[in-house]
Design a protein around this motif. Structure first.
Motif, PDB file in Angstrom:
ATOM      1  N   THR A   1       0.849  -1.188   0.000  1.00  0.00           N
ATOM      2  CA  THR A   1       0.000   0.000   0.000  1.00  0.00           C
ATOM      3  C   THR A   1       0.886   1.240   0.000  1.00  0.00           C
ATOM      4  O   THR A   1       2.069   1.181   0.310  1.00  0.00           O
ATOM      5  N   GLY A   2       0.279   2.382  -0.347  1.00  0.00           N
ATOM      6  CA  GLY A   2       0.992   3.648  -0.235  1.00  0.00           C
ATOM      7  C   GLY A   2       1.560   4.148  -1.541  1.00  0.00           C
ATOM      8  O   GLY A   2       0.886   4.182  -2.563  1.00  0.00           O
ATOM      9  N   TYR A   3       2.859   4.493  -1.518  1.00  0.00           N
ATOM     10  CA  TYR A   3       3.458   5.245  -2.601  1.00  0.00           C
ATOM     11  C   TYR A   3       3.805   4.397  -3.814  1.00  0.00           C
ATOM     12  O   TYR A   3       4.381   4.889  -4.779  1.00  0.00           O
ATOM     13  N   TYR A   4       3.502   3.131  -3.781  1.00  0.00           N
ATOM     14  CA  TYR A   4       3.953   2.236  -4.829  1.00  0.00           C
ATOM     15  C   TYR A   4       3.075   2.325  -6.067  1.00  0.00           C
ATOM     16  O   TYR A   4       1.854   2.468  -5.971  1.00  0.00           O
ATOM     17  N   GLU A   5       3.722   2.206  -7.218  1.00  0.00           N
ATOM     18  CA  GLU A   5       3.013   2.229  -8.481  1.00  0.00           C
ATOM     19  C   GLU A   5       1.972   1.125  -8.531  1.00  0.00           C
ATOM     20  O   GLU A   5       2.212  -0.009  -8.103  1.00  0.00           O
ATOM     21  N   GLN A   6       0.810   1.466  -9.067  1.00  0.00           N
ATOM     22  CA  GLN A   6      -0.216   0.456  -9.289  1.00  0.00           C
ATOM     23  C   GLN A   6      -0.150   0.004 -10.738  1.00  0.00           C
ATOM     24  O   GLN A   6      -0.043   0.813 -11.658  1.00  0.00           O
TER      25      GLN A   6
ATOM     26  N   PHE B   1      -2.183  -1.836 -13.675  1.00  0.00           N
ATOM     27  CA  PHE B   1      -3.578  -2.101 -14.002  1.00  0.00           C
ATOM     28  C   PHE B   1      -3.706  -3.225 -15.022  1.00  0.00           C
ATOM     29  O   PHE B   1      -2.885  -3.371 -15.933  1.00  0.00           O
TER      30      PHE B   1
END
Lengths: 113, 113
Positions: free
Chosen positions: B97-102, B104
């Motif tokens: 969670t948090g600043y990490y790239e998602q 898709f």
């Protein structure tokens, strides 16, 4: 609460024109900021990011600078190409709100030859 | 070697039916998400799982139920489909969670008639 506001589209530009897509944010703490791009018929993909104030993210000729004083993260490109036609999303994430991502409403860009 | 895959890509069904959308990621990520994108491209987070535990559950009708059998899979089951459920549903994953790239998936276009 946290939120992201993007300029409304659609935006239509001629090839080689300059691009600016405005993004401002509201956050409780110190968010990380992102630009994602969605090409037609595809999912979103990360374009660039900045994790602290005054950082500049850059990728594929696009740039955005994290401006804490104006709570902005505007996306810029000096010379757009037809292949840049897509929907662009500004987003933020911060630990204070459980690291949830908040996306803007998206700005559609069409580049004409 | 697709990073985040979804099936099916298109789903056309009638009101009142029950359907499922499957999502798999082969990135070794801990966190997975479901988003709904409406016809105006507005992106809304629905659910988020971290290590198979539900961590974000936005205001979504009870007819929507996510299931995470393991860290690599997050499925979405929808009961009693309604016309308003028509949208593109995106699965995403991130390292944490948090600043990490998602990252898709390609999306599932659901059409309820």
């Amino acid at each position: 609460g946290d939120s992201v506001t993007q300029m409304e589209g659609p935006v239509t530009l001629s090839e080689e024109a300059c691009l600016t897509i405005n993004c401002t944010y509201t956050a409780t703490g110190y968010p990380s900021l992102f630009w994602y791009v969605q090409y037609p018929g595809e999912g979103l993909q990360l374009l660039l990011k900045a994790t602290k104030a005054d950082d500049k993210g850059s990728n594929k000729g696009f740039e955005a600078t994290y401006r804490k004083e104006t709570t902005s993260f505007h996306l810029e490109k000096g010379s757009v190409q037809v292949s840049d036609s897509a929907v662009y999303f500004c987003a933020l994430s911060e630990a204070f709100t459980g690291n949830q991502f908040y996306f803007g409403t998206g700005t559609s860009l069409t580049v004409i030859p | 070697d697709t990073a985040v895959s979804q099936t099916p890509k298109y789903l056309v069904t009638q009101m009142g039916n029950d359907k499922s959308i499957k999502c798999e990621q082969n990135l070794g990520h801990d966190t997975m998400y479901w988003y709904k994108q409406d016809s105006k491209k507005f992106l809304k987070i629905m659910f988020s799982y971290n290590n198979k535990e539900l961590i974000i559950n936005e205001t979504v009708p009870n007819r929507f139920s996510p299931k995470s059998p393991d860290k690599a899979h997050l499925n979405l089951h929808i009961n009693s489909l309604e016309l308003g459920d028509s949208a593109v549903y995106f699965c995403a994953s991130s390292q944490a969670t948090g600043y990490y790239e998602q990252y898709f998936g390609p999306g599932t276009r659901l059409t309820v008639t």
